[in-house]
Design an enzyme around this catalytic site. Structure first.
Site, short mmCIF file in Angstrom:
data_model
loop_
_atom_site.label_atom_id
_atom_site.label_comp_id
_atom_site.label_asym_id
_atom_site.label_seq_id
_atom_site.Cartn_x
_atom_site.Cartn_y
_atom_site.Cartn_z
N LYS A 35 -26.29 -41.47 -31.45
CA LYS A 35 -27.18 -40.41 -30.97
C LYS A 35 -27.99 -39.85 -32.12
O LYS A 35 -27.66 -40.09 -33.30
CB LYS A 35 -26.37 -39.32 -30.28
N TYR A 256 -39.34 -19.73 -57.40
CA TYR A 256 -39.64 -18.55 -56.57
C TYR A 256 -38.53 -17.51 -56.68
O TYR A 256 -37.34 -17.85 -56.68
CB TYR A 256 -39.78 -18.96 -55.11
C1 LIG Z 1 -21.26 -36.85 -31.03
C2 LIG Z 1 -20.10 -37.21 -30.20
C3 LIG Z 1 -19.08 -38.02 -30.72
C4 LIG Z 1 -19.03 -38.43 -32.18
O1 LIG Z 1 -18.56 -37.33 -32.92
P1 LIG Z 1 -18.29 -37.48 -34.50
O2 LIG Z 1 -17.71 -36.17 -34.87
O3 LIG Z 1 -19.60 -37.71 -35.14
O4 LIG Z 1 -17.36 -38.61 -34.68
C5 LIG Z 1 -18.08 -38.42 -29.87
N1 LIG Z 1 -18.07 -38.03 -28.57
C6 LIG Z 1 -19.02 -37.24 -28.05
C7 LIG Z 1 -18.94 -36.85 -26.62
C8 LIG Z 1 -20.06 -36.81 -28.83
O5 LIG Z 1 -21.00 -36.02 -28.32
#
Ligand SMILES: *Cc1c(COP(=O)(O)O)cnc(C)c1O
Length: 365
Positions: A35, A256
């Site tokens: 994702k 800054y």
């Molecule tokens: C993003 C996600 C994962 C992966 O999580 P990590 O902490 O990156 O391993 C697994 N299951 C779901 C439902 C997610 O949304």
């Protein structure tokens, strides 16, 4: 010459990390979670290295289409399921498996016309309180789904809120088990932290694991464990070069707000990387940075296009010297992204996802 900032995706490290996660759950199949454009790495850039995964999990339908365009014929799981009716048409067309977490998604499925019944993942809210049916409503949802001609197979799913911390997964696992123990279907339970830290508890209870961050070489439970502790390798290096030098005297300030004041003579390197590249502005004086593969410290504020570094440990450094903001330097010294995230008061996930569009990315080894 282009501005020297560069992000490098390490293909061999991605493959290594995936294998490492597999070793933690040897009997489970592995969803590589891609994702958010593969946690900022780019789906097309990680695909080859991760193609030994059993499936890819994501939530953006356009990203699912990109995976199919890469000719990935295996499973793809939509972690948030469908948002509207026409998403179901895409699921039918591209053979996407999808999460069902609310009544509205069941109702939508019931009106969907398809020749090919779907594989769905019925999600239980076992305590995270984001998506999913409450335990006491889960079996009714299962029964309704099971009665739909649009549904071919129901798998069971939940997500842990505290797999990385002291609370652990026991209570949620028990809530899930209590309701599902006699239901047929495959199970998918754990993210990276659950897979690495709670392998024994999940053993034989999760047919599929869903690692994301571990695949991208960050420790899900940093700072309790480092990526190296888990045998994970960095998959993303952000590097640049020194483009300016300053010689400070006692009392001189940098950047800054004059937030840093030299207490004696100090040589400063100005690096072509700033928050507009995705380097967190919350990093302040003391944040580690590698110059020519040697650990140095940032001084002063991060600006849009530049950061400033104390060059005391590297007297030979000059214009053009290599700077590694996180990841692996050419001398193989590693600066874990988790350290930078901690300096910024955030997590590596956010840094990876925030890599800016203007940073060129190459795939290396
Ligand atoms: C993003 C996600 C994962 C992966 O999580 P990590 O902490 O990156 O391993 C697994 N299951 C779901 C439902 C997610 O949304």
């Amino acid at each position: 010459m282009p501005r020297p900032i560069l992000a490098t995706v390490h293909a061999a490290a991605l493959a290594h990390n995936l294998a490492r996660v597999r070793k933690a759950a040897p009997d489970a199949r592995v969803w590589a979670v891609v994702k958010a454009n593969a946690y900022g790495h780019g789906i097309e850039r990680v695909f080859d290295a991760l193609r030994s995964a059993d499936g890819f999990a994501l939530l953006d339908l356009a990203e699912a289409q990109r995976l199919r365009a890469l000719d990935w014929r295996g499973p793809i799981l939509l972690l948030e399921g469908c948002f509207e009716l026409r998403d179901l048409e895409l699921c039918s067309r591209l053979a996407l498996w999808h999460t069902v977490h609310c009544d509205e998604q069941i109702a939508m499925l019931a009106t969907h016309k398809t020749q090919l019944p779907h594989r769905v993942f019925l999600k239980m809210n076992s305590g995270m309180n984001r998506l999913g049916f409450a335990p006491e409503r889960y079996r009714a949802a299962w029964t309704r789904l099971n009665a739909l001609p649009q549904v071919e197979e129901i798998s069971l799913m939940t997500h842990f809120s505290d797999a990385d911390g002291a609370k652990g997964i026991a209570a949620q696992l028990q809530a899930f088990e209590a309701v599902t123990h006699d239901l047929p279907g495959e199970r998918t339970l754990g993210n990276s932290a659950a897979t690495l830290r709670h392998a024994a508890a999940m053993d034989e209870k999760s047919d599929w694991v869903r690692p994301g961050i571990a695949v991208y070489g960050s420790a899900p439970d940093y700072p309790q464990h480092s990526a190296a502790d888990w045998g994970l390798q960095p998959t993303l290096t952000l590097s640049s070069k020194i483009i300016g030098l300053q010689q400070l005297q006692a009392g001189d300030t940098v950047g800054y707000g004059s937030s840093f004041t030299a207490d004696g003579p100090l040589r400063i390197g100005v690096v072509a990387c700033g928050y507009a590249d995705g380097y967190p502005r919350h990093c302040t004086t003391g944040t580690p940075v590698l110059v020519a593969g040697e650990r140095c410290r940032m001084v002063g504020r991060v600006s849009m296009d530049m950061v400033t570094v104390d060059l005391t440990p590297v007297p030979d450094a000059g214009i053009g010297s290599e700077v590694t903001l996180w990841g692996r330097a050419s001398n193989d010294v590693v600066l874990p992204i988790d350290e930078i995230a901690q300096s910024a008061g955030t997590v590596a996930y956010e840094l990876m996802c925030a890599l800016a569009q203007r940073v060129p990315v190459v795939v290396g080894d």
